[in-house]
Motif scaffolding. Structure first.
Motif, PDB file in Angstrom:
ATOM      1  N   PHE A 252       0.825  -1.206   0.000  1.00 11.55           N
ATOM      2  CA  PHE A 252       0.000   0.000   0.000  1.00 11.55           C
ATOM      3  C   PHE A 252       0.860   1.257   0.000  1.00 11.55           C
ATOM      4  O   PHE A 252       0.540   2.252  -0.671  1.00 11.55           O
ATOM      5  N   HIS A 253       1.959   1.241   0.744  1.00 16.02           N
ATOM      6  CA  HIS A 253       2.850   2.400   0.765  1.00 16.02           C
ATOM      7  C   HIS A 253       3.482   2.618  -0.609  1.00 16.02           C
ATOM      8  O   HIS A 253       3.675   3.767  -1.040  1.00 16.02           O
ATOM      9  N   ALA A 254       3.789   1.520  -1.296  1.00 19.58           N
ATOM     10  CA  ALA A 254       4.320   1.638  -2.660  1.00 19.58           C
ATOM     11  C   ALA A 254       3.273   2.268  -3.575  1.00 19.58           C
ATOM     12  O   ALA A 254       3.610   3.078  -4.452  1.00 19.58           O
ATOM     13  N   CYS A 255       1.996   1.921  -3.371  1.00 19.34           N
ATOM     14  CA  CYS A 255       0.922   2.522  -4.170  1.00 19.34           C
ATOM     15  C   CYS A 255       0.814   4.019  -3.905  1.00 19.34           C
ATOM     16  O   CYS A 255       0.693   4.822  -4.844  1.00 19.34           O
ATOM     17  N   MET A 297     -10.049   9.548   4.587  1.00 22.93           N
ATOM     18  CA  MET A 297      -9.060  10.424   5.209  1.00 22.93           C
ATOM     19  C   MET A 297      -8.366  11.222   4.110  1.00 22.93           C
ATOM     20  O   MET A 297      -7.910  10.659   3.117  1.00 22.93           O
ATOM     21  N   ALA A 298      -8.322  12.538   4.271  1.00 27.05           N
ATOM     22  CA  ALA A 298      -7.654  13.400   3.296  1.00 27.05           C
ATOM     23  C   ALA A 298      -6.157  13.438   3.621  1.00 27.05           C
ATOM     24  O   ALA A 298      -5.706  14.230   4.451  1.00 27.05           O
ATOM     25  N   PHE A 299      -5.410  12.566   2.978  1.00 27.08           N
ATOM     26  CA  PHE A 299      -3.986  12.390   3.251  1.00 27.08           C
ATOM     27  C   PHE A 299      -3.167  13.302   2.336  1.00 27.08           C
ATOM     28  O   PHE A 299      -3.314  13.254   1.117  1.00 27.08           O
ATOM     29  N   ARG A 300      -2.322  14.117   2.941  1.00 27.51           N
ATOM     30  CA  ARG A 300      -1.492  15.042   2.170  1.00 27.51           C
ATOM     31  C   ARG A 300      -0.033  14.626   2.280  1.00 27.51           C
ATOM     32  O   ARG A 300       0.465  14.352   3.370  1.00 27.51           O
ATOM     33  N   LEU A 301       0.634  14.582   1.145  1.00 28.98           N
ATOM     34  CA  LEU A 301       2.032  14.164   1.107  1.00 28.98           C
ATOM     35  C   LEU A 301       2.846  15.166   0.291  1.00 28.98           C
ATOM     36  O   LEU A 301       2.507  15.460  -0.858  1.00 28.98           O
ATOM     37  N   GLU A 302       3.899  15.675   0.916  1.00 30.67           N
ATOM     38  CA  GLU A 302       4.811  16.569   0.205  1.00 30.67           C
ATOM     39  C   GLU A 302       5.797  15.710  -0.587  1.00 30.67           C
ATOM     40  O   GLU A 302       6.323  14.719  -0.070  1.00 30.67           O
ATOM     41  N   VAL A 303       6.047  16.086  -1.814  1.00 30.59           N
ATOM     42  CA  VAL A 303       6.911  15.308  -2.703  1.00 30.59           C
ATOM     43  C   VAL A 303       8.181  16.098  -2.996  1.00 30.59           C
ATOM     44  O   VAL A 303       8.120  17.214  -3.515  1.00 30.59           O
ATOM     45  N   ASP A 304       9.311  15.517  -2.646  1.00 31.07           N
ATOM     46  CA  ASP A 304      10.625  16.076  -2.969  1.00 31.07           C
ATOM     47  C   ASP A 304      11.165  15.299  -4.161  1.00 31.07           C
ATOM     48  O   ASP A 304      11.482  14.113  -4.057  1.00 31.07           O
ATOM     49  N   GLN A 305      11.251  15.950  -5.299  1.00 28.90           N
ATOM     50  CA  GLN A 305      11.660  15.246  -6.508  1.00 28.90           C
ATOM     51  C   GLN A 305      13.122  14.827  -6.497  1.00 28.90           C
ATOM     52  O   GLN A 305      13.575  14.110  -7.395  1.00 28.90           O
ATOM     53  N   ARG A 315       8.680   7.517   3.803  1.00 29.66           N
ATOM     54  CA  ARG A 315       8.194   8.739   4.450  1.00 29.66           C
ATOM     55  C   ARG A 315       6.665   8.754   4.490  1.00 29.66           C
ATOM     56  O   ARG A 315       6.055   9.200   5.470  1.00 29.66           O
ATOM     57  N   ALA A 316       6.035   8.252   3.422  1.00 32.16           N
ATOM     58  CA  ALA A 316       4.578   8.141   3.417  1.00 32.16           C
ATOM     59  C   ALA A 316       4.101   7.210   4.523  1.00 32.16           C
ATOM     60  O   ALA A 316       3.093   7.479   5.187  1.00 32.16           O
TER      61      ALA A 316
END
Length: 437
Positions: A252-255, A297-305, A315-316
């Motif tokens: 799931f984390h990979a997804c 759940m409104a899950f927000r994830l910051e993405v560092d390219q 990190r997720a």
């Protein structure tokens, strides 16, 4: 507790899960509309339809959610539980020489598309089809206001076990099943609790800044489109599982990481918001109760390219562990407090759920065949990942509303997601900015 003018009926307000779901339907109370969900199940043994009907009736008798209808009471949509409701059940013999897989599929499709009248219980029905002497299919479907995936698992198991007991000459015992109205009553305690206030404060901070939407506004008509589907074969999925273990994350984390990375690369967003399913069955009794508990759940994830895909997944996973402690808060409550009741707090929903396993019931092999879905989807866009049993591929489906989001945007994200997920063993060590979509 209170009752309406028919003293035997019990009236309650909607649960928070039902209210959040209903508010997204955009149909009139009592209308023959809404989202219908269900399952088709193969039973590889002779079946006695009368006993099966009795087993299904026993479940209704012991589950108030299955005796529930929805009506306006003083201008508010309420749920009404009736004490005695007859099961909706029919059996068809489609095993004759003139029948085919196509003719049986047509019969099931015609049955599955029939709408429910929300003001009349039961909002669940069953179709039992004889395909051969030792092969029957059981199709069951219900309105989403009374069922979620957890309820389906509870109900299916209970009916199959009750049937096996009846076939052996016994009397089924469903007294362990809980009351959904009891859950509705205890919900008020949570809404008034310190935990609710802590959860609300947590999510307000998490959503203090409003992100840029991923998708452009839709241009199509208000309709469902045929789901887009993809599979990752068993060999590929086993490789993905091995790679997840190497990264110390779950599939799931990979997804989550793959979807967020694809969104960041395609649309340039550094903050991605996903709607993740929450089960909300917090007690043992909840886990024995039919009804709609699930939320989002409104899950927000910051993405560092500049980080790798595998690092983003780790990190997720850490962020999810923090967020799940506060996941009970209804997302529509948060939207109202933020002053955004009509603006979704996430761009696309992502679900990851078991696709079912073979079971042995009274010596008969029972196997999930497929899901049933009908009616207008309530999500603007959703990706459903079906985690398979040991010898099956991974399924990835896309549904979306072209009236709400641009189809080419949603399909582009889905295509990039399935490519990343299928290439996860190699892509996990790649910097996100270097990923080939």
């Amino acid at each position: 507790m209170h009752s309406d003018r028919h003293s035997s009926r019990i009236v309650r307000p909607l649960s928070t899960a039902q209210r959040a779901f209903w508010d997204k339907q955009q149909v009139e109370p009592g209308a023959a509309a809404g989202v219908i969900v269900g399952l088709s199940i193969d039973i590889f043994a002779p079946v006695d339809p009368d006993l099966f009907r009795t087993a299904a009736q026993a479940l209704i008798d012991h589950s108030d959610a299955l005796r529930t209808s929805f009506v306006l009471v003083d201008g508010e949509l309420s749920q009404v539980v009736t004490p005695d409701v007859a099961v909706a059940f029919q059996a068809l013999d489609l095993s004759g020489p003139t029948e085919s897989d196509e003719s049986r599929a047509r019969a099931v499709d015609a049955w599955s598309q029939q709408p429910f009248n929300l003001s009349a219980a039961p909002l669940l029905d069953h179709l039992l089809v004889r395909e051969a002497p030792d092969h029957w299919t059981w199709h069951c479907r219900g309105h989403h206001l009374i069922l979620d995936a957890g309820a389906a698992a509870i109900g299916i198991t209970a009916i199959l076990q009750a049937y096996a007991t009846l076939a052996a000459g016994g009397a089924p015992d469903m007294s362990s099943l809980g009351s959904y109205l009891g859950y509705v009553d205890t919900e008020r305690e949570y809404i008034a609790s310190e935990q609710y206030r802590d959860d609300l404060a947590y999510w307000i901070e998490r959503h203090s800044a409003e992100p840029t939407p991923l998708f452009r506004a839709g241009e199509g008509e208000a309709r469902n489109v045929t789901p887009k589907q993809h599979v990752i074969d068993r060999r590929g999925y086993d490789a993905l599982l091995d790679a997840c273990r190497a990264e110390d994350v779950q599939p799931f984390h990979a997804c989550v990481a793959s979807l967020a990375a694809a969104a960041a690369r395609l649309f340039g967003n550094t903050s991605v918001s996903l709607g993740l399913a929450t089960h909300n069955r917090t007690t043992e009794l909840d886990r024995r109760t039919l009804g709609l508990f699930a939320g989002t759940m409104a899950f927000r994830l910051e993405v560092d390219q500049n980080e790798s895909l595998g690092a983003l997944a780790r990190r997720a996973a850490k962020q999810l562990r923090r967020d799940y402690r506060h996941a009970r808060l209804p997302v529509n409550h948060l939207a109202a407090v933020l002053g955004r009741p009509d603006t979704p707090l996430f761009d696309i929903a992502l679900s990851f759920y078991p696709a079912g396993h073979d079971m042995d019931v009274g010596g008969a092999r029972v196997s999930l065949r497929s899901g049933i879905f009908a009616g207008m989807d309530t999500e603007r866009a959703a990706i459903h990942v079906r985690d398979p049993q040991a010898d099956s591929p991974l399924g990835v489906d896309l549904t979306h509303r072209p009236d709400l989001v641009r189809s080419d945007d949603v399909v582009a994200l889905y295509d990039a997601f399935v490519r990343l997920l299928g290439n996860w063993p190699q892509a996990r060590t790649t910097t996100i900015s270097d990923l080939v979509l």
